[in-house]
Write a protein that holds these residues in place. Structure first.
Motif, mmCIF file in Angstrom:
data_model
loop_
_atom_site.group_PDB
_atom_site.id
_atom_site.type_symbol
_atom_site.label_atom_id
_atom_site.label_comp_id
_atom_site.label_asym_id
_atom_site.label_seq_id
_atom_site.Cartn_x
_atom_site.Cartn_y
_atom_site.Cartn_z
ATOM 1 N N HIS A 17 -17.141 1.145 9.603
ATOM 2 C CA HIS A 17 -17.340 -0.297 9.466
ATOM 3 C C HIS A 17 -17.177 -1.072 10.776
ATOM 4 C CE1 HIS A 17 -17.715 0.129 5.221
ATOM 5 N NE2 HIS A 17 -16.450 0.446 5.009
ATOM 6 N N SER A 50 -13.455 4.496 11.463
ATOM 7 C CA SER A 50 -14.125 3.821 10.347
ATOM 8 C C SER A 50 -15.583 3.520 10.680
ATOM 9 C CB SER A 50 -13.407 2.506 10.016
ATOM 10 O OG SER A 50 -14.134 1.777 9.045
ATOM 11 N N ARG A 65 -13.874 -2.679 1.608
ATOM 12 C CA ARG A 65 -13.120 -2.378 2.832
ATOM 13 C C ARG A 65 -13.577 -3.267 3.989
ATOM 14 N NH1 ARG A 65 -10.977 2.554 4.058
ATOM 15 N NH2 ARG A 65 -10.644 2.694 1.816
ATOM 16 N N SER A 76 -15.735 -8.663 -2.338
ATOM 17 C CA SER A 76 -15.008 -7.468 -2.773
ATOM 18 C C SER A 76 -15.067 -7.305 -4.286
ATOM 19 C CB SER A 76 -13.549 -7.568 -2.309
ATOM 20 O OG SER A 76 -12.802 -6.457 -2.737
ATOM 21 N N LYS A 93 -18.955 -3.692 -0.445
ATOM 22 C CA LYS A 93 -18.175 -3.129 0.661
ATOM 23 C C LYS A 93 -16.773 -3.761 0.752
ATOM 24 C CE LYS A 93 -21.547 -0.471 1.954
ATOM 25 N NZ LYS A 93 -21.465 0.974 1.772
ATOM 26 N N SER A 136 -12.403 -6.891 3.541
ATOM 27 C CA SER A 136 -11.002 -7.078 3.929
ATOM 28 C C SER A 136 -10.838 -7.095 5.448
ATOM 29 C CB SER A 136 -10.143 -5.973 3.322
ATOM 30 O OG SER A 136 -10.199 -6.014 1.920
ATOM 31 N N GLU A 164 -8.344 2.298 10.557
ATOM 32 C CA GLU A 164 -8.928 3.612 10.787
ATOM 33 C C GLU A 164 -9.764 3.604 12.067
ATOM 34 O OE1 GLU A 164 -11.230 4.081 7.310
ATOM 35 O OE2 GLU A 164 -9.522 4.382 5.961
ATOM 36 N N GLN A 167 -5.809 -3.849 0.780
ATOM 37 C CA GLN A 167 -7.002 -3.043 1.036
ATOM 38 C C GLN A 167 -7.214 -2.719 2.511
ATOM 39 O OE1 GLN A 167 -10.538 -4.560 -1.415
ATOM 40 N NE2 GLN A 167 -9.093 -6.247 -1.598
ATOM 41 N N LEU A 168 -6.461 -3.389 3.388
ATOM 42 C CA LEU A 168 -6.689 -3.261 4.830
ATOM 43 C C LEU A 168 -6.288 -1.880 5.334
ATOM 44 C CD1 LEU A 168 -7.765 -5.109 7.066
ATOM 45 C CD2 LEU A 168 -5.408 -5.748 7.573
ATOM 46 N N ARG A 169 -7.190 -1.260 6.080
ATOM 47 C CA ARG A 169 -6.924 0.059 6.665
ATOM 48 C C ARG A 169 -7.227 0.006 8.162
ATOM 49 N NH1 ARG A 169 -5.892 0.207 1.969
ATOM 50 N NH2 ARG A 169 -6.346 1.815 0.417
ATOM 51 N N GLN A 177 0.830 -1.218 0.000
ATOM 52 C CA GLN A 177 0.000 0.000 0.000
ATOM 53 C C GLN A 177 0.860 1.262 0.000
ATOM 54 O OE1 GLN A 177 -3.016 0.501 2.993
ATOM 55 N NE2 GLN A 177 -3.272 -1.704 3.229
#
Length: 303
Positions: free
Chosen positions: A215, A213, A276, A269, A274, A279, A210, A206-208, A18
């Protein structure tokens, strides 16, 4: 143990990728395409022709079918009640409805129950998880990824979806007891073995992490269903209702408690359900499952 190391190596590698600006942000879509359209069909053509069917297989095979069908009704009900989008509902159905019964499940079952347990684990995975992924999960992904499709459009999308086409071919091969020559099987097995590393790379990419988030709440709900509710349902049905007490049932319960299925989350995905959240289901679900599995392993010893 090697499988566990590989999981974190490829996830971490995806996260590192990333940070490299020269790599396009949408590169994970190429990896997803390879996994869904090349690797998954290869696995179908390798494994499904080898399955031997009989009535004794129903309990281990039923694990994935039961988990996915209840996931469908559970999240569809919540989605309508809370006004979720179709994409969010579809993501939770697919990612929470299928478990990682092979890449994670096989080494764990091998360590706990030996070769005897592996015979049951393979049944949970191949005619169970893999077939559900190739049929019901594809159907859910198709219906929830677009707007209002009519029945003909849905049927067309599924009928021409490569993993479903190869699944049908593999079933015919099973019925007529036909298998490819050794070099063909080696090719399909080799290509299919790329599923996990490529899928994990995609997930890591794709992993974040946050803190704010949107989510997190959905992630918690999805993992609650997959890691706690699903194995509780399987335990209740098999042990309490059907009064089954055997090593095969122990394996079935433990397999039902595995983390979300990597390929199912990639399917979600790929269909734009969705990405995100899909992931995150893997990135957080796998390490968390190592903790919840301890409870289910201990509980099954009393069966």
């Amino acid at each position: 143990m090697n499988n566990f190391i590989l999981i974190f190596v490829f996830l971490l590698l995806g996260v590192v990728l990333q940070q490299i600006k020269q790599i396009p942000r949408k590169s994970y879509k190429v990896l997803n395409w390879i996994v869904i359209y090349i690797c998954l069909p290869s696995l179908a053509l390798y494994y499904i022709p080898k399955i031997k069917w009989n009535n004794q297989l129903l309990f281990p095979i039923g694990v994935s079918w039961i988990g996915f069908i209840i996931s469908y009704f559970f999240f569809t009900y919540l989605g309508k009640k809370r006004g979720w989008s179709k994409k969010l509902t579809g993501c939770l159905i697919i990612c929470s409805g299928l478990g990682n019964t092979s890449f994670l499940g096989f080494p764990i079952i091998q360590a706990l129950y030996g070769e005897e347990g592996m015979k049951t684990a393979i049944l949970v995975d191949q005619p169970g998880s893999f077939v559900v992924l190739s049929t019901l999960a594809v159907l859910v992904a198709t219906v929830h990824s677009k707007g209002n499709l009519n029945s003909l459009q849905i049927a067309k999308k599924i009928a021409f979806f490569p993993p479903f086409v190869t699944f049908c071919i593999a079933c015919l091969m099973n019925i007529f007891q036909f298998e490819f020559y050794d070099y063909g099987q080696l090719l399909f097995k080799s290509v299919g073995s790329l599923v996990t590393p490529l899928a994990l790379l995609s997930v890591g990419f794709q992993l974040r992490f946050e803190k704010r988030s949107k989510h997190w709440g959905f992630l918690g709900l999805g993992l609650l269903y997959k890691l706690i509710i699903t194995p509780a349902i399987i335990f209740f049905l098999y042990v309490i209702v059907f009064n089954q007490h055997s090593k095969a049932i122990q394996v079935a319960v433990v397999e039902s408690a595995m983390a979300p299925m990597i390929t199912a989350c990639i399917l979600s995905s790929t269909y734009g359900l969705k990405p995100r959240l899909s992931s995150m289901m893997i990135g957080f679900g796998i390490p968390l499952s190592f903790i919840t599995l301890i409870f289910w392993v201990i509980l099954t010893h009393f069966i």
